[in-house]
Enzyme design. Sequence first.
Site, PDB file in Angstrom:
ATOM      1  N   ASN A  32      -1.845   2.152   5.657  1.00  0.00           N
ATOM      2  CA  ASN A  32      -0.840   1.214   5.166  1.00  0.00           C
ATOM      3  C   ASN A  32      -0.409   0.347   6.341  1.00  0.00           C
ATOM      4  OD1 ASN A  32       1.280  -0.059   3.951  1.00  0.00           O
ATOM      5  ND2 ASN A  32       2.604   1.743   3.809  1.00  0.00           N
ATOM      6  N   GLY A  33      -0.494  -0.962   6.191  1.00  0.00           N
ATOM      7  CA  GLY A  33      -0.108  -1.842   7.299  1.00  0.00           C
ATOM      8  C   GLY A  33      -1.284  -2.726   7.668  1.00  0.00           C
TER       9      GLY A  33
ATOM     10  N   LYS B 244       6.843  -4.046  -3.656  1.00  0.00           N
ATOM     11  CA  LYS B 244       8.221  -3.595  -3.444  1.00  0.00           C
ATOM     12  C   LYS B 244       8.584  -3.601  -1.965  1.00  0.00           C
ATOM     13  CE  LYS B 244      12.189  -2.035  -4.748  1.00  0.00           C
ATOM     14  NZ  LYS B 244      13.094  -3.109  -5.183  1.00  0.00           N
TER      15      LYS B 244
ATOM     16  N   TRP C  64      -2.874  -2.756  -1.636  1.00  0.00           N
ATOM     17  CA  TRP C  64      -2.396  -4.105  -1.906  1.00  0.00           C
ATOM     18  C   TRP C  64      -3.199  -4.990  -0.957  1.00  0.00           C
ATOM     19  CZ3 TRP C  64       0.532  -8.292   0.144  1.00  0.00           C
ATOM     20  CH2 TRP C  64       1.171  -9.082  -0.818  1.00  0.00           C
TER      21      TRP C  64
ATOM     22  N   ARG D 192       5.563   0.258  -5.844  1.00  0.00           N
ATOM     23  CA  ARG D 192       5.519  -0.539  -4.618  1.00  0.00           C
ATOM     24  C   ARG D 192       4.628  -1.760  -4.791  1.00  0.00           C
ATOM     25  NH1 ARG D 192       6.549   2.974  -0.004  1.00  0.00           N
ATOM     26  NH2 ARG D 192       5.008   1.875   1.235  1.00  0.00           N
TER      27      ARG D 192
ATOM     28  N   CYS E 221       0.818  -1.206   0.000  1.00  0.00           N
ATOM     29  CA  CYS E 221       0.000   0.000   0.000  1.00  0.00           C
ATOM     30  C   CYS E 221       0.854   1.260   0.000  1.00  0.00           C
ATOM     31  CB  CYS E 221      -0.866   0.051   1.261  1.00  0.00           C
ATOM     32  SG  CYS E 221      -1.948  -1.348   1.410  1.00  0.00           S
TER      33      CYS E 221
ATOM     34  N   LYS F 207      15.212 -14.109  -8.979  1.00  0.00           N
ATOM     35  CA  LYS F 207      14.923 -13.102 -10.030  1.00  0.00           C
ATOM     36  C   LYS F 207      14.116 -13.743 -11.154  1.00  0.00           C
ATOM     37  CE  LYS F 207      15.619 -10.252  -8.341  1.00  0.00           C
ATOM     38  NZ  LYS F 207      16.248 -10.000  -7.098  1.00  0.00           N
TER      39      LYS F 207
ATOM     40  N   GLU G  83      19.945 -16.221  -5.737  1.00  0.00           N
ATOM     41  CA  GLU G  83      19.478 -14.895  -6.131  1.00  0.00           C
ATOM     42  C   GLU G  83      19.020 -14.900  -7.599  1.00  0.00           C
ATOM     43  OE1 GLU G  83      18.341 -12.423  -4.941  1.00  0.00           O
ATOM     44  OE2 GLU G  83      18.585 -10.823  -6.392  1.00  0.00           O
TER      45      GLU G  83
ATOM     46  N   HIS H 208      22.655 -36.024  -4.537  1.00  0.00           N
ATOM     47  CA  HIS H 208      21.796 -36.542  -3.462  1.00  0.00           C
ATOM     48  C   HIS H 208      20.315 -36.498  -3.824  1.00  0.00           C
ATOM     49  CE1 HIS H 208      25.219 -37.006  -0.858  1.00  0.00           C
ATOM     50  NE2 HIS H 208      25.559 -35.736  -1.058  1.00  0.00           N
TER      51      HIS H 208
ATOM     52  N   GLU I 160      10.468 -14.582 -10.015  1.00  0.00           N
ATOM     53  CA  GLU I 160       9.548 -13.476  -9.699  1.00  0.00           C
ATOM     54  C   GLU I 160       9.205 -12.625 -10.904  1.00  0.00           C
ATOM     55  OE1 GLU I 160      10.886 -10.252  -7.180  1.00  0.00           O
ATOM     56  OE2 GLU I 160      12.964 -10.767  -7.567  1.00  0.00           O
TER      57      GLU I 160
HETATM   58  C1  F6R Z   1      13.274  -9.767  -4.777  1.00  0.00           C
HETATM   59  C2  F6R Z   1      12.938  -8.791  -3.777  1.00  0.00           C
HETATM   60  C3  F6R Z   1      12.473  -9.266  -2.460  1.00  0.00           C
HETATM   61  C4  F6R Z   1      13.056  -8.374  -1.360  1.00  0.00           C
HETATM   62  C5  F6R Z   1      12.476  -8.754  -0.001  1.00  0.00           C
HETATM   63  C6  F6R Z   1      13.111  -7.956   1.103  1.00  0.00           C
HETATM   64  O1  F6R Z   1      13.699  -9.161  -5.945  1.00  0.00           O
HETATM   65  O2  F6R Z   1      13.014  -7.609  -4.017  1.00  0.00           O
HETATM   66  O3  F6R Z   1      12.795 -10.580  -2.238  1.00  0.00           O
HETATM   67  O4  F6R Z   1      14.437  -8.531  -1.359  1.00  0.00           O
HETATM   68  O5  F6R Z   1      11.097  -8.515  -0.016  1.00  0.00           O
HETATM   69  O6  F6R Z   1      12.953  -6.594   0.894  1.00  0.00           O
HETATM   70  P1  F6R Z   1      13.873  -5.536   1.595  1.00  0.00           P
HETATM   71  O7  F6R Z   1      15.248  -5.692   1.065  1.00  0.00           O
HETATM   72  O8  F6R Z   1      13.269  -4.208   1.229  1.00  0.00           O
HETATM   73  O9  F6R Z   1      13.810  -5.817   3.068  1.00  0.00           O
END
Ligand code: F6R
Length: 687
Positions: free
Chosen positions: A115-116, A682, A88, A33, A2, A564, A560, A583, A567
């Site tokens: 928000n929250g 985000k 959201w 976001r 949000c 990527k 990582e 294994h 997602e």
């Molecule tokens: C993946 C991504 C998420 C964030 C995770 C933590 O691309 O962006 O996995 O890394 O939600 O977010 P932060 O770093 O803001 O605590």
Amino acid sequence: MCGIFGYINYLVERDRQFIIDTLLNGLSRLEYRGYDSAGMAVDGDKKNEVQAFKEVGKVAKLRELIAESKPDMTKSFESHAGISHTRWATHGTPTRQNCHPHRSDATWEFAVVHNGIITNYKELKALLESKGFRFETETDTECIAKLAKYLYDQHPDIEFTVLAKAVIKELEGAFGLLLKLSLPARVPPLVIGVRTSKKMKVDFVDVEFSEEGALPAEQASQNAAIKKSSASLLAPPDKSLLHRSQSRAFLSDDGIPQPAEFFLSSDPSAIVEHTKKVLYLEDDDIAHIHEGQLNIHRLTKNDGTSNVRTIQTIELELQEIMKGKFDHFMQKEIFEQPESIVNTMRGRLDTVNKKVTLGGLRQYISTIRRCRRLIFIACGTSYHSCMAVRGVFEELTEIPIAVELASDFLDRQAPVFRDDTCVFVSQSGETADSLMALRYCLERGALTVGVVNVVGSSISLLTHCGVHINAGPEIGVASTKAYTSQFVAMVMFALSLSEDRASKHQRREEIMEGLGKISEQFREILKLNDSIKDMCAKFFKDQKSLLLLGRGAQFPTALEGALKIKEISYLHCEAVMSGELKHGVLALVDENLPIIMILTRDNLFTKSLNAYQQVIARGGRPIVICNPDDPEFSAAQTEKIAVPKTVDCLQGLLNVIPLQLVSYWLAVGEGLNVDFPRNLAKSVTVE
Ligand code: F6R
């Protein structure tokens, strides 16, 4: 997650068109976001009338809805408060009904955006329903507006801030919210931008503390009982307990409030185009804007914390949050990395004199050196960056290192001690799981360190000390430049901690030299962009699954890369530690399964080659990320992505970039919206 945006003009005449455009633009700056619907409330044509607009989908659809509704855009307001929101969905599906703002009653006496999460909303709702309120939505937010109305009806001459405090006292959870005309915050934070035509008299706002909390003892205990039983609702606090100071910053020389505009947002990126003067609210601050004055109130009595909030000048430039020549923010951010890591090191790493200075840690560095354990706590990509630097921390500091996923750490209620140092790594600084883990560690007396990108975020404010990674705003939902900057910031942290170790002298110098060359090496790798794009079309199009293999420090790189790819392109991708292949996972391997193997040279190279042989022996044709001209992969038929060689503990920084590009081109190839992947946000501000 949000997003909140509010705009208040006081003695600055604005027409409805300007107000609505300002709100819509603010919301579009928050789009990154992640959200599923949007809404706003502005003043109506008659006194005390409110016009609300709500729509499912993008901000552009809300804009269309407003245009179709044809409000009188020429109507002008000398003073006005408008609030808006991107939602959201957490409680209730994305529908117009569930969109914010929510209202207290049909006349919109109180409107709220939030928000929250309000964790005790069910109890509050049941209570308010028993008092005759009829709820219109499935959200937790609606109870805030109704609660405000209920309290207000009982005490019609109550001051607004007293009322806001009383409402907030009843709410449990983590939240930032805008009540029309008032702005209370308790994580995630809100930023207030201010624009005045004349220079402000002072660059701070005084904080007013409650003397004994906002409530007299008798009422406070009554309230505690209410929270348990939900049997009756509180009487509001005694307003004699409040002092009302003048907000000096906004007064002219003769003490008269001067024209001012206020921009209230969950994020400075929505404010920067209007003003650079901002004030960050702290946990539990209530900002009350009334007749051109901003006052900050606290729910608590003065506990020795600062009694002013500074009005700062933000350094963010508008172009930093624009896409420029790129098609997507994610692409822009991938290509920004040669500069963003330099910004992370700027003024901190002296490659000539081989010295690292991290100002934000200076006072604590010797305490950290003596700690019993360093615990890194994070989520998602930030967790991977912690895993990627675990080896170099162990090697340079010889302190036991633990790396924890914040949610799992909390689920286990893991033991934490006063002589532990807990490092919280987060791009946004607002991730709910990390934030809760931080509070948990603070309660147990551990020293806490933040490694955060967003200045003024909750994690950066609540930790004892820390390092801002200075990667610049990251707008793309998929984190890219924050990963490499976190990595570099943490390597510098390890270098600082080991400064007093003679035995590590040479190794430290080698790493610092390596860091000095990384930016140029990033540039070289980014030249592979076109060939990686072609490779994606050739090998991964219409595939169902992809394996990514790495070992040692390259396992986090594989994790990582797999995150990527999942997602952004929605392709199932699994990272496997290559030592574990035999294994079980080997069963998946055949001539059809696409595989990427990270095989840059390090001390585990021979072992990693075993996995490569095992894959080849089963007909697999892996694409190899390796160093240039590695004779091991000289066969013409081997598909290679060649990345320059650097110090082993930094190699992951280089190896991750081709994987970021793979995920990007896979998603683009599928026609997906790279910057707004489905079901993701985000800043993940819910548990
Ligand atoms: C993946 C991504 C998420 C964030 C995770 C933590 O691309 O962006 O996995 O890394 O939600 O977010 P932060 O770093 O803001 O605590």
